[in-house]
Design a protein around this motif. Sequence first.
Motif, PDB file in Angstrom:
ATOM      1  N   ILE A   5       0.832  -1.275  -0.172  1.00  0.00           N
ATOM      2  CA  ILE A   5       0.408   0.194   0.103  1.00  0.00           C
ATOM      3  C   ILE A   5       0.840   1.216  -0.129  1.00  0.00           C
ATOM      4  CG2 ILE A   5      -1.677   1.020   1.119  1.00  0.00           C
ATOM      5  CD1 ILE A   5      -3.162  -1.264   1.952  1.00  0.00           C
ATOM      6  N   ARG A   6       0.564   2.456  -1.137  1.00  0.00           N
ATOM      7  CA  ARG A   6       1.329   3.296  -1.107  1.00  0.00           C
ATOM      8  C   ARG A   6       1.362   4.407  -0.601  1.00  0.00           C
ATOM      9  NH1 ARG A   6       2.736   5.833  -7.009  1.00  0.00           N
ATOM     10  NH2 ARG A   6       3.694   3.397  -7.263  1.00  0.00           N
ATOM     11  N   HIS A   7      -0.634   4.565  -0.120  1.00  0.00           N
ATOM     12  CA  HIS A   7      -0.964   6.100   0.315  1.00  0.00           C
ATOM     13  C   HIS A   7      -2.354   5.845   0.897  1.00  0.00           C
ATOM     14  CE1 HIS A   7      -1.684   9.694   0.943  1.00  0.00           C
ATOM     15  NE2 HIS A   7      -2.482   9.750   0.363  1.00  0.00           N
ATOM     16  N   LEU A   8      -2.736   5.960   1.880  1.00  0.00           N
ATOM     17  CA  LEU A   8      -4.249   6.238   2.259  1.00  0.00           C
ATOM     18  C   LEU A   8      -4.546   8.057   2.445  1.00  0.00           C
ATOM     19  CD1 LEU A   8      -3.615   3.724   5.661  1.00  0.00           C
ATOM     20  CD2 LEU A   8      -4.419   3.275   3.078  1.00  0.00           C
ATOM     21  N   PHE A   9      -5.949   7.025   1.693  1.00  0.00           N
ATOM     22  CA  PHE A   9      -7.035   9.054   2.377  1.00  0.00           C
ATOM     23  C   PHE A   9      -8.275   8.804   3.102  1.00  0.00           C
ATOM     24  CE2 PHE A   9      -9.349  12.291   1.497  1.00  0.00           C
ATOM     25  CZ  PHE A   9      -8.796  13.529   1.610  1.00  0.00           C
ATOM     26  N   TYR A  10      -8.505   9.004   4.316  1.00  0.00           N
ATOM     27  CA  TYR A  10      -9.862   8.306   4.687  1.00  0.00           C
ATOM     28  C   TYR A  10     -10.656  10.094   4.785  1.00  0.00           C
ATOM     29  CZ  TYR A  10     -13.900   6.758   7.373  1.00  0.00           C
ATOM     30  OH  TYR A  10     -14.165   6.245   7.798  1.00  0.00           O
ATOM     31  N   ARG A  11     -12.088  10.166   4.229  1.00  0.00           N
ATOM     32  CA  ARG A  11     -12.968  11.092   4.165  1.00  0.00           C
ATOM     33  C   ARG A  11     -13.858  10.539   5.552  1.00  0.00           C
ATOM     34  NH1 ARG A  11     -12.836  14.993   0.356  1.00  0.00           N
ATOM     35  NH2 ARG A  11     -12.213  13.770  -1.054  1.00  0.00           N
ATOM     36  N   ALA A  15     -17.572   8.732   5.006  1.00  0.00           N
ATOM     37  CA  ALA A  15     -16.855   7.007   5.255  1.00  0.00           C
ATOM     38  C   ALA A  15     -16.340   6.658   4.169  1.00  0.00           C
ATOM     39  CB  ALA A  15     -17.919   6.483   6.328  1.00  0.00           C
ATOM     40  N   GLU A  16     -15.190   7.256   3.346  1.00  0.00           N
ATOM     41  CA  GLU A  16     -15.164   6.793   1.879  1.00  0.00           C
ATOM     42  C   GLU A  16     -13.113   5.911   2.487  1.00  0.00           C
ATOM     43  OE1 GLU A  16     -17.793   8.702  -0.934  1.00  0.00           O
ATOM     44  OE2 GLU A  16     -15.888   9.488  -1.325  1.00  0.00           O
ATOM     45  N   LEU A  17     -12.509   5.441   2.192  1.00  0.00           N
ATOM     46  CA  LEU A  17     -11.787   5.055   1.977  1.00  0.00           C
ATOM     47  C   LEU A  17     -10.562   5.051   0.990  1.00  0.00           C
ATOM     48  CD1 LEU A  17      -9.031   4.793   4.140  1.00  0.00           C
ATOM     49  CD2 LEU A  17      -9.807   2.134   3.530  1.00  0.00           C
ATOM     50  N   SER A  18      -9.098   6.022   0.057  1.00  0.00           N
ATOM     51  CA  SER A  18      -8.873   5.311  -1.125  1.00  0.00           C
ATOM     52  C   SER A  18      -6.975   5.154  -0.337  1.00  0.00           C
ATOM     53  CB  SER A  18      -8.987   6.812  -1.517  1.00  0.00           C
ATOM     54  OG  SER A  18      -9.750   7.561  -2.246  1.00  0.00           O
ATOM     55  N   LYS A  29     -11.359   3.065  -3.903  1.00  0.00           N
ATOM     56  CA  LYS A  29     -11.891   3.833  -2.984  1.00  0.00           C
ATOM     57  C   LYS A  29     -13.271   2.924  -2.695  1.00  0.00           C
ATOM     58  CE  LYS A  29     -13.522   8.192  -4.000  1.00  0.00           C
ATOM     59  NZ  LYS A  29     -14.439   9.279  -4.764  1.00  0.00           N
ATOM     60  N   TYR A  30     -13.253   2.521  -1.544  1.00  0.00           N
ATOM     61  CA  TYR A  30     -13.623   1.530  -0.114  1.00  0.00           C
ATOM     62  C   TYR A  30     -15.137   2.738   0.483  1.00  0.00           C
ATOM     63  CZ  TYR A  30     -10.627  -1.794  -1.428  1.00  0.00           C
ATOM     64  OH  TYR A  30      -9.858  -2.124  -1.917  1.00  0.00           O
ATOM     65  N   PHE A  31     -16.498   2.071   0.650  1.00  0.00           N
ATOM     66  CA  PHE A  31     -17.092   2.819   0.510  1.00  0.00           C
ATOM     67  C   PHE A  31     -17.910   2.339   2.535  1.00  0.00           C
ATOM     68  CE2 PHE A  31     -17.223   2.729  -3.996  1.00  0.00           C
ATOM     69  CZ  PHE A  31     -17.093   4.648  -3.882  1.00  0.00           C
ATOM     70  N   ASP A  32     -18.451   3.628   2.737  1.00  0.00           N
ATOM     71  CA  ASP A  32     -18.930   2.816   4.623  1.00  0.00           C
ATOM     72  C   ASP A  32     -18.045   2.366   5.833  1.00  0.00           C
ATOM     73  OD1 ASP A  32     -21.410   4.064   3.807  1.00  0.00           O
ATOM     74  OD2 ASP A  32     -22.181   2.224   2.488  1.00  0.00           O
ATOM     75  N   VAL A  33     -16.861   2.656   5.219  1.00  0.00           N
ATOM     76  CA  VAL A  33     -15.970   1.964   6.349  1.00  0.00           C
ATOM     77  C   VAL A  33     -15.946   3.332   7.485  1.00  0.00           C
ATOM     78  CG1 VAL A  33     -13.220   1.585   6.155  1.00  0.00           C
ATOM     79  CG2 VAL A  33     -14.505   1.235   4.583  1.00  0.00           C
ATOM     80  N   PRO A  34     -16.038   1.988   8.407  1.00  0.00           N
ATOM     81  CA  PRO A  34     -15.513   2.941   9.616  1.00  0.00           C
ATOM     82  C   PRO A  34     -14.250   3.625   9.834  1.00  0.00           C
ATOM     83  CG  PRO A  34     -16.909   0.685   9.893  1.00  0.00           C
ATOM     84  CD  PRO A  34     -16.385   0.900   8.377  1.00  0.00           C
ATOM     85  N   GLN A  35     -14.390   4.753  11.045  1.00  0.00           N
ATOM     86  CA  GLN A  35     -13.606   5.209  10.895  1.00  0.00           C
ATOM     87  C   GLN A  35     -12.464   3.951  11.663  1.00  0.00           C
ATOM     88  OE1 GLN A  35     -13.205   9.283  12.323  1.00  0.00           O
ATOM     89  NE2 GLN A  35     -10.740   9.489  12.522  1.00  0.00           N
ATOM     90  N   SER A  36     -12.852   3.683  12.534  1.00  0.00           N
ATOM     91  CA  SER A  36     -11.629   3.139  13.517  1.00  0.00           C
ATOM     92  C   SER A  36     -11.493   1.924  12.544  1.00  0.00           C
ATOM     93  CB  SER A  36     -12.997   2.079  14.061  1.00  0.00           C
ATOM     94  OG  SER A  36     -13.835   1.218  13.846  1.00  0.00           O
ATOM     95  N   TYR A  38     -10.400   2.359   9.216  1.00  0.00           N
ATOM     96  CA  TYR A  38      -9.274   3.382   8.948  1.00  0.00           C
ATOM     97  C   TYR A  38      -8.128   3.517   9.520  1.00  0.00           C
ATOM     98  CZ  TYR A  38      -6.406   7.765   7.981  1.00  0.00           C
ATOM     99  OH  TYR A  38      -5.482   8.740   8.099  1.00  0.00           O
ATOM    100  N   GLU A  39      -8.322   3.717  10.948  1.00  0.00           N
ATOM    101  CA  GLU A  39      -7.411   4.050  11.827  1.00  0.00           C
ATOM    102  C   GLU A  39      -6.043   2.889  12.285  1.00  0.00           C
ATOM    103  OE1 GLU A  39      -9.504   5.382  15.017  1.00  0.00           O
ATOM    104  OE2 GLU A  39      -9.429   7.172  14.596  1.00  0.00           O
ATOM    105  N   ALA A  40      -7.216   1.741  11.882  1.00  0.00           N
ATOM    106  CA  ALA A  40      -6.575  -0.007  12.781  1.00  0.00           C
ATOM    107  C   ALA A  40      -5.098  -0.409  11.163  1.00  0.00           C
ATOM    108  CB  ALA A  40      -7.367  -0.648  12.804  1.00  0.00           C
ATOM    109  N   LEU A  41      -6.180  -0.069  10.545  1.00  0.00           N
ATOM    110  CA  LEU A  41      -5.344   0.134   9.035  1.00  0.00           C
ATOM    111  C   LEU A  41      -4.142   0.921   8.788  1.00  0.00           C
ATOM    112  CD1 LEU A  41      -4.971  -1.433   5.975  1.00  0.00           C
ATOM    113  CD2 LEU A  41      -6.282   0.712   5.301  1.00  0.00           C
TER     114      LEU A  41
END
Length: 82
Positions: A5-11, A15-18, A29-36, A38-41
């Motif tokens: 994984i080169r880069h992450l971006f969370y909105r 609740a979108e994770l790129s 782009k991943y949809f409906d991803v809880p912030q928790s 994203y933070e764990a990733l």
Amino acid sequence: MSTAIRHLFYRPESAELSIWFAPEGRRYKYFDVPQSAYEALRDAPSRGQYFNRAIKGHYRCTKIEEESSRNRRRRRLGAASS
């Protein structure tokens, strides 16, 4: 640092994770991803392993074509300079 994984971006508001994958830089782009999730990733010792275990196949996703993301970026930049 992940080699997969080169880069992450969370909105958080949507609740979108790129995720940009190495080495080609493919973006999904991943949809409906809880912030928790994203933070764990983001904080995982191995982002690739965490992604395979907890993100891949668990959330709806779409591949973002490079050309379409470039066009959006150009439109934003053009609108800002007008």
